[in-house]
Enzyme design. Structure first.
Site, PDB file in Angstrom:
ATOM      1  N   PRO A   1       0.796  -1.243   0.000  1.00 22.37           N
ATOM      2  CA  PRO A   1       0.000   0.000   0.000  1.00 22.37           C
ATOM      3  C   PRO A   1       0.820   1.281   0.000  1.00 22.37           C
ATOM      4  O   PRO A   1       0.805   2.059   0.958  1.00 22.37           O
ATOM      5  CB  PRO A   1      -0.813  -0.141   1.289  1.00 22.37           C
ATOM      6  CG  PRO A   1       0.094  -0.902   2.206  1.00 22.37           C
ATOM      7  CD  PRO A   1       0.832  -1.881   1.336  1.00 22.37           C
ATOM      8  N   CYS A   2       1.519   1.552  -1.106  1.00 24.09           N
ATOM      9  CA  CYS A   2       2.301   2.782  -1.175  1.00 24.09           C
ATOM     10  C   CYS A   2       1.400   4.014  -1.168  1.00 24.09           C
ATOM     11  O   CYS A   2       1.877   5.127  -0.900  1.00 24.09           O
ATOM     12  CB  CYS A   2       3.227   2.780  -2.387  1.00 24.09           C
ATOM     13  SG  CYS A   2       2.445   2.369  -3.944  1.00 24.09           S
TER      14      CYS A   2
END
Length: 290
Positions: free
Chosen positions: A247-248
């Site tokens: 989950p950047c």
């Protein structure tokens, strides 16, 4: 030809951009609905079906004040768990269900000549997505913004000599449950990634940030064991080969500003608001049965 889900997302994205660009003028529901060429009734219904909340509620999740509150909350919860388990452990934090395995030098030797990679295209709440897998796990997930062929070319450029087959497999189907409203269907997802030891460590550390939570580049560097390496960590985040699962999009600025994203700032806003709405919906107490 656009699918209905793609069409709906494109309207959602246009609405979010309109809200962001005109927020000082406090645009009404009617203003935004007209911008996306829908009646207020149909726009409100479409948005609620997509996000689970009204546009007005959704926008509250995109303010700097909300982001800073959630950033403090995430820091506190990560610290508590880290204190109990030790940062050197596997970090089974929150609802962490994604495990990373790095490719061995032998697997990516000669451009991945020994690898068999399945790939397929699927609809998501944020537009069409390309997902690819080896026998060990997901190796690539990317939004398709410039056509399927261009997305496929990017995939193949990383491992040009692997054997590619367009087929949907169980590994891909399991990973795509991340887009489901009911995350109870999401069992453990395995990722099989080509990356340096540093990149793998950064990506693993990102998995500790819960859905609806945030971290900063500085905090991410410190939690990964590389304090002061914010710039290098930022590069590793930008090279994330698996959109959504790693989950950047949960990395923001310390000021609460959402900042940039490889897949576009508007999509980042859409994902953040969507996750926040799911989180808050899950946490609302249920009314007692009558």
């Amino acid at each position: 030809m656009e699918t209905q889900q793609e069409l709906d997302y494109n309207r959602i994205a246009a609405a979010i951009q309109f809200f962001k660009e005109h927020y000082k003028l406090q645009p009404t529901l009617e203003d935004v609905a007209a911008h996306v060429h829908l009646s207020p009734f149909h726009f409100q219904r479409m948005f609620r079906n997509w996000a689970g909340v009204t546009p007005k509620q959704f926008l509250q999740y995109l303010t700097a004040e909300y982001a800073k509150d959630m950033l403090r909350s995430t820091r506190a919860s990560l610290f508590d768990v880290a204190f109990e388990t030790g940062l050197s452990g596997t970090g089974r934090l929150h609802d962490l269900l994604v495990k990373v395995e790095g490719m061995t030098p032998g697997e990516y030797k000669n451009g991945g000549g020994s690898l068999h990679i399945n790939y397929s295209f699927a609809d998501s709440p944020f537009g069409k997505i390309l997902v690819a897998s080896t026998s060990k796990g997901i190796c690539h997930m990317a939004f398709v913004d410039k056509g399927e062929q261009q997305a496929l070319d990017v995939l193949k450029a990383g491992l040009p000599n692997a054997r590619y087959v367009q087929v949907v497999d169980l590994i891909q189907q399991q990973a795509l449950f991340v887009f489901s409203q009911d995350w109870s269907r999401l069992e453990e997802v395995k990722l099989h990634l080509k990356g340096t030891r540093f990149q793998i460590k950064v990506w693993e550390t990102l998995l500790k940030v819960p859905s609806g939570g945030f971290t900063t580049y500085g905090d991410l560097a410190a939690n990964a064991g590389y304090p002061g390496a914010s710039r290098a960590v930022g590069t590793a985040v930008g090279n994330n080969p698996v959109a959504m699962l790693i989950p950047c999009h949960r990395v923001i600025r310390s000021t609460g500003e959402i900042g940039g994203y490889h897949w576009g700032a508007i999509r980042k806003n859409a994902i953040i608001g969507w996750e926040a709405s799911l989180k808050n919906t899950r946490e609302q107490p249920r009314s007692p049965a009558h």
